[in-house]
Design an enzyme around this catalytic site. Sequence first.
Site, PDB file in Angstrom:
ATOM      1  N   ASP A  29       0.871  -1.180   0.000  1.00  0.00           N
ATOM      2  CA  ASP A  29       0.000   0.000   0.000  1.00  0.00           C
ATOM      3  C   ASP A  29       0.906   1.227   0.000  1.00  0.00           C
ATOM      4  OD1 ASP A  29      -1.693   2.177   0.903  1.00  0.00           O
ATOM      5  OD2 ASP A  29      -3.128   0.665   1.577  1.00  0.00           O
ATOM      6  N   ILE A  30       0.685   2.175  -0.900  1.00  0.00           N
ATOM      7  CA  ILE A  30       1.560   3.360  -0.952  1.00  0.00           C
ATOM      8  C   ILE A  30       1.150   4.443   0.036  1.00  0.00           C
ATOM      9  CG2 ILE A  30       2.343   2.964  -3.320  1.00  0.00           C
ATOM     10  CD1 ILE A  30       0.415   5.322  -4.094  1.00  0.00           C
ATOM     11  N   HIS A  93     -10.192  -5.705  -2.156  1.00  0.00           N
ATOM     12  CA  HIS A  93      -8.825  -5.756  -1.670  1.00  0.00           C
ATOM     13  C   HIS A  93      -8.796  -6.077  -0.185  1.00  0.00           C
ATOM     14  CE1 HIS A  93     -10.099  -1.513  -1.682  1.00  0.00           C
ATOM     15  NE2 HIS A  93      -9.249  -1.268  -0.695  1.00  0.00           N
ATOM     16  N   HIS A  95      -6.602  -5.795   3.087  1.00  0.00           N
ATOM     17  CA  HIS A  95      -5.477  -5.097   3.713  1.00  0.00           C
ATOM     18  C   HIS A  95      -4.812  -6.058   4.685  1.00  0.00           C
ATOM     19  CE1 HIS A  95      -6.556  -0.843   2.664  1.00  0.00           C
ATOM     20  NE2 HIS A  95      -7.779  -1.356   2.591  1.00  0.00           N
TER      21      HIS A  95
END
Length: 130
Positions: A29-30, A93, A95
Amino acid sequence: MASIFTRIINGEIPCYKIAEDEHNFAFLDINPNSIGHTLCVPKKEVDKITDLDEDAYHSLMHFSRKVALAVEQSMECRRVGFTVIGLEVPHVHVHLIPLNTMADATFQTKVSPGPEIFEATAAKIRAKLQ
């Protein structure tokens, strides 16, 4: 229009790739809650996790568990939290968030690692998948 995650999977947008298999893709994750925060997504663009067919759901969860074990082994954390929220990007998605405190799971606290940290983190996690 393709989601940002589909564009990442297709190589149109760069990422810090962790792993992929025939059906799933994992990358850092950016905008992470903590160092090592990883996203696991199905390659097929589906909006909600409940819209995945049973096989795709099980495939994503199996893949996510494998990646989470590598995250846990490579990051200094008490555990890896799993969460599926998906409001920001209309593409399922999972996490995977290295947790040391509950604050790490709230999405209220973010860290800002530079490219060198992202690269080193991705390499550490990938090494545990080998």
